[in-house]
Design a protein around this motif. Structure first.
Motif, PDB file in Angstrom:
ATOM      1  N   THR A  36      34.782  31.026  41.916  1.00 11.22           N
ATOM      2  CA  THR A  36      33.813  32.054  42.264  1.00 11.22           C
ATOM      3  C   THR A  36      34.277  33.536  42.066  1.00 11.22           C
ATOM      4  O   THR A  36      34.997  34.056  42.731  1.00 11.22           O
ATOM      5  CB  THR A  36      33.353  31.361  43.160  1.00 11.22           C
ATOM      6  OG1 THR A  36      32.139  32.459  43.355  1.00 11.22           O
ATOM      7  CG2 THR A  36      33.980  32.019  44.157  1.00 11.22           C
ATOM      8  N   GLN A  37      33.465  34.232  41.344  1.00 12.82           N
ATOM      9  CA  GLN A  37      33.689  36.051  42.277  1.00 12.82           C
ATOM     10  C   GLN A  37      32.458  36.381  42.427  1.00 12.82           C
ATOM     11  O   GLN A  37      31.735  37.263  42.805  1.00 12.82           O
ATOM     12  CB  GLN A  37      33.031  36.586  40.574  1.00 12.82           C
ATOM     13  CG  GLN A  37      34.435  35.984  39.829  1.00 12.82           C
ATOM     14  CD  GLN A  37      35.176  36.240  38.400  1.00 12.82           C
ATOM     15  OE1 GLN A  37      34.534  37.909  38.310  1.00 12.82           O
ATOM     16  NE2 GLN A  37      35.390  35.965  37.681  1.00 12.82           N
ATOM     17  N   GLY A  38      31.822  35.544  43.427  1.00 13.31           N
ATOM     18  CA  GLY A  38      30.745  35.664  44.551  1.00 13.31           C
ATOM     19  C   GLY A  38      29.469  35.605  43.845  1.00 13.31           C
ATOM     20  O   GLY A  38      28.743  36.892  44.285  1.00 13.31           O
ATOM     21  N   ALA A  83      43.292  33.564  40.239  1.00 13.17           N
ATOM     22  CA  ALA A  83      43.276  32.084  41.177  1.00 13.17           C
ATOM     23  C   ALA A  83      41.894  32.283  41.884  1.00 13.17           C
ATOM     24  O   ALA A  83      41.229  31.002  41.783  1.00 13.17           O
ATOM     25  CB  ALA A  83      44.322  31.789  41.308  1.00 13.17           C
ATOM     26  N   THR A  84      41.435  32.670  42.385  1.00 16.41           N
ATOM     27  CA  THR A  84      40.461  32.679  43.714  1.00 16.41           C
ATOM     28  C   THR A  84      39.240  32.627  42.911  1.00 16.41           C
ATOM     29  O   THR A  84      37.834  32.742  42.732  1.00 16.41           O
ATOM     30  CB  THR A  84      40.801  34.072  45.049  1.00 16.41           C
ATOM     31  OG1 THR A  84      41.520  33.325  45.522  1.00 16.41           O
ATOM     32  CG2 THR A  84      39.439  33.815  45.544  1.00 16.41           C
ATOM     33  N   ASN A 140      41.185  32.407  48.689  1.00 16.33           N
ATOM     34  CA  ASN A 140      41.422  31.354  48.587  1.00 16.33           C
ATOM     35  C   ASN A 140      41.370  29.949  49.228  1.00 16.33           C
ATOM     36  O   ASN A 140      40.979  29.122  48.686  1.00 16.33           O
ATOM     37  CB  ASN A 140      42.774  31.641  47.680  1.00 16.33           C
ATOM     38  CG  ASN A 140      42.994  30.345  46.925  1.00 16.33           C
ATOM     39  OD1 ASN A 140      43.506  29.566  47.073  1.00 16.33           O
ATOM     40  ND2 ASN A 140      42.347  30.659  45.274  1.00 16.33           N
ATOM     41  N   LYS A 141      42.119  30.833  50.345  1.00 16.81           N
ATOM     42  CA  LYS A 141      42.427  28.848  50.862  1.00 16.81           C
ATOM     43  C   LYS A 141      40.424  28.976  51.654  1.00 16.81           C
ATOM     44  O   LYS A 141      40.596  28.059  52.442  1.00 16.81           O
ATOM     45  CB  LYS A 141      42.842  29.170  52.646  1.00 16.81           C
ATOM     46  CG  LYS A 141      44.749  29.173  51.841  1.00 16.81           C
ATOM     47  CD  LYS A 141      45.092  28.307  51.371  1.00 16.81           C
ATOM     48  CE  LYS A 141      46.473  27.899  51.353  1.00 16.81           C
ATOM     49  NZ  LYS A 141      46.836  26.812  50.364  1.00 16.81           N
ATOM     50  N   VAL A 172      46.180  44.933  47.233  1.00 11.14           N
ATOM     51  CA  VAL A 172      45.532  43.133  48.019  1.00 11.14           C
ATOM     52  C   VAL A 172      45.733  41.885  47.370  1.00 11.14           C
ATOM     53  O   VAL A 172      45.546  41.330  47.001  1.00 11.14           O
ATOM     54  CB  VAL A 172      44.711  43.633  48.537  1.00 11.14           C
ATOM     55  CG1 VAL A 172      43.477  42.933  49.288  1.00 11.14           C
ATOM     56  CG2 VAL A 172      44.257  45.014  49.680  1.00 11.14           C
ATOM     57  N   LEU A 173      44.900  42.943  45.416  1.00 11.35           N
ATOM     58  CA  LEU A 173      45.197  42.101  44.631  1.00 11.35           C
ATOM     59  C   LEU A 173      46.097  41.372  44.298  1.00 11.35           C
ATOM     60  O   LEU A 173      45.579  39.359  44.103  1.00 11.35           O
ATOM     61  CB  LEU A 173      44.263  42.427  43.361  1.00 11.35           C
ATOM     62  CG  LEU A 173      43.372  43.422  43.398  1.00 11.35           C
ATOM     63  CD1 LEU A 173      42.991  44.092  42.028  1.00 11.35           C
ATOM     64  CD2 LEU A 173      42.255  42.806  43.482  1.00 11.35           C
ATOM     65  N   ASP A 174      47.506  41.368  44.154  1.00 11.64           N
ATOM     66  CA  ASP A 174      48.488  40.830  43.892  1.00 11.64           C
ATOM     67  C   ASP A 174      48.913  39.846  45.540  1.00 11.64           C
ATOM     68  O   ASP A 174      49.094  38.680  45.518  1.00 11.64           O
ATOM     69  CB  ASP A 174      49.998  41.772  43.926  1.00 11.64           C
ATOM     70  CG  ASP A 174      49.572  42.432  42.478  1.00 11.64           C
ATOM     71  OD1 ASP A 174      48.937  41.834  41.742  1.00 11.64           O
ATOM     72  OD2 ASP A 174      49.687  44.124  42.781  1.00 11.64           O
TER      73      ASP A 174
END
Length: 446
Positions: free
Chosen positions: A51-53, A46-47, A314-315, A38-40
């Motif tokens: 932000t990382q939450g 890029a996301t 990301n979108k 999922v990460l790839d």
């Protein structure tokens, strides 16, 4: 009391076909990271630059969360146990820990380059334990109390990787708890169910709840993911690595809408961190309008199998999307006070309304009332005479086909249809088109 529901591999959690990472004698940390496709797929690096939450608390209403797991240290708040005493950070079943790791796992080792990483690695997890063992029964009252606690203790997203099973209905306590969360600006995300059925299970099916189905690494629907009206989004949920301290290597590999739900909750946390001024409904709006059908050409949103599409974190953060209404495209459940007010107008009027109607009717002139009754009697007599005359003239007279038809002949029963009638072709039966869904889905609010 709420109806009891069985925590099973098909109804609530995604433990069906759960596998240890046993393709190697001992699952190394690097191996664990490598399995997180999922990460790839989402190019999360890029996301995470956006932000990382940070600053967002996600409540995980589940079997507890083991905050001692190396990939979750420092991320898990104290929480609360609702199973009759105990510790919210005790997770006998391992499911809640897995969901938390998909949301806010940060890895471990040098540079956190090993182990599990969630989509929102700097979000905080509020563990709310409503289940213990894998086969436990639980009631709506239990998780409803946990939902209210989450709201009152600062959670901005509530993850419900659980489901009541096909045909079950959420009790009043559960519905009111969801309404309470929505009224207090909290995003509620729930699993559609792992029955492979044609109905989204509750509480995911409740109005305003983000209901989530599962797709695989090719973006195709998982065959056990529930579909139907009210499905909101789909997310990765097939062969998902997650943290599990009950396994000897600390990880497990699962498939299900539970995992997909955790990923959507994490995406919601990212949006809330980047856009703190948005309401819960407006956060949902961004998730919906940034979703894509990927290569599934010709689907119309909301689709019964894919909802508004596959989430794209990301979108959701970068697209130019109008805020929309505060309630968002899914609306909200009515609060308990609104429900009571509504019931008062649905045949159970309050005293003042009834008094007004009685007072109004009592002022009608007596002559007008008597005249109306007389007119009704006269008209009724005429209709009776005409109908009697027609009945006597019918072929064969009464009892030989004339008069009132037998019960049921006046109504056409809904025909039995094939399960997939009207549904888009299952994945793999149509040509694959690598055209991301770019058109804004309809009916999303403004």
């Amino acid at each position: 009391m709420g109806a009891k529901r069985v925590w099973s591999t098909t109804g609530v959690v995604a433990l069906t076909g759960a596998l240890l990472l046993t393709s190697a004698p001992t699952a190394s940390a690097d191996y664990v990271r490598d399995q997180q496709w999922v990460l790839d797929a989402y190019k999360m690096d890029a996301t995470w630059a956006l932000t990382q939450g940070e600053g967002v608390t996600v409540a995980v209403v589940d079997s507890g969360v083991d905050g001692s797991h190396p990939d979750l240290t420092g991320q898990v708040l104290q929480g609360k146990d609702f199973t009759g005493g105990g510790d919210a950070q005790e997770d006998v079943a391992g499911h809640g820990t897995g969901m938390a790791s998909l949301i806010a796992g940060h890895g471990h080792g040098a540079g956190n380059n090993a182990g599990m990483v969630g989509l929102a690695p700097k979000a905080k997890i509020l563990p709310l334990r409503v289940l213990q063992k894998e086969d436990d029964d639980f009631e709506d009252d239990t998780w409803a109390e946990a939902v209210r606690y989450a709201v009152d203790n600062g959670a901005k997203v509530i993850n419900l990787s659980l489901s009541g099973g096909t045909g079950s209905r959420t009790a009043t306590s559960g519905r009111e708890a969801i309404a309470y969360a929505q009224a207090h600006d909290v995003v509620v995300v729930a699993a559609a169910g792992n029955d492979g059925g044609f109905t989204v299970n509750e509480p995911a099916a409740l109005r305003g709840v983000v209901s989530v189905g599962a797709v695989d690494d090719k973006g195709n629907l998982w065959d056990k993911s529930n579909v139907g009206d009210g499905l909101t989004l789909v997310a990765p949920g097939v062969e998902i690595v997650s943290a599990n301290t009950n396994r000897s290597d600390g990880y497990s590999l699962d498939s299900g809408t539970s995992d997909a739900t955790a990923y959507v909750s994490a995406a919601a946390a990212l949006v809330r961190a980047k856009y703190p001024d948005l309401t819960a409904g407006q956060v949902i709006n961004r998730l919906i309008k940034s979703a894509s059908f990927l290569h599934h050409k010709g689907l119309k949103a909301p689709d019964r199998e894919y909802g508004y599409g596959v989430i794209r974190p990301n979108k959701a953060l970068t697209m130019d999307i109008p805020k929309g209404s505060k309630e968002g495209p899914l609306g909200q459940l009515p609060s308990s006070t609104e429900s009571k007010a509504g019931s008062a107008t649905d045949g159970n009027e309050d005293g003042s309304t009834q008094a007004k109607e009685q007072d109004s009717s009592s002022r009608l002139p007596i002559a007008l009332i008597i005249g109306g009754i007389a007119a009704v009697l006269v008209i009724g007599g005429i209709i009776f005479a005409v109908m009697r005359s027609r009945g006597n003239r019918s072929n064969g007279g009464p009892g030989s086909g004339g008069g009132t038809p037998p019960h049921g002949t006046g109504y056409q029963q809904y025909p039995n249809t094939a399960p997939n009638q009207g549904y888009p072709a299952p994945p793999g039966q149509s040509p694959q088109h690598q055209n991301p869904y770019a058109q804004q889905p309809p009916h999303q609010g403004q």
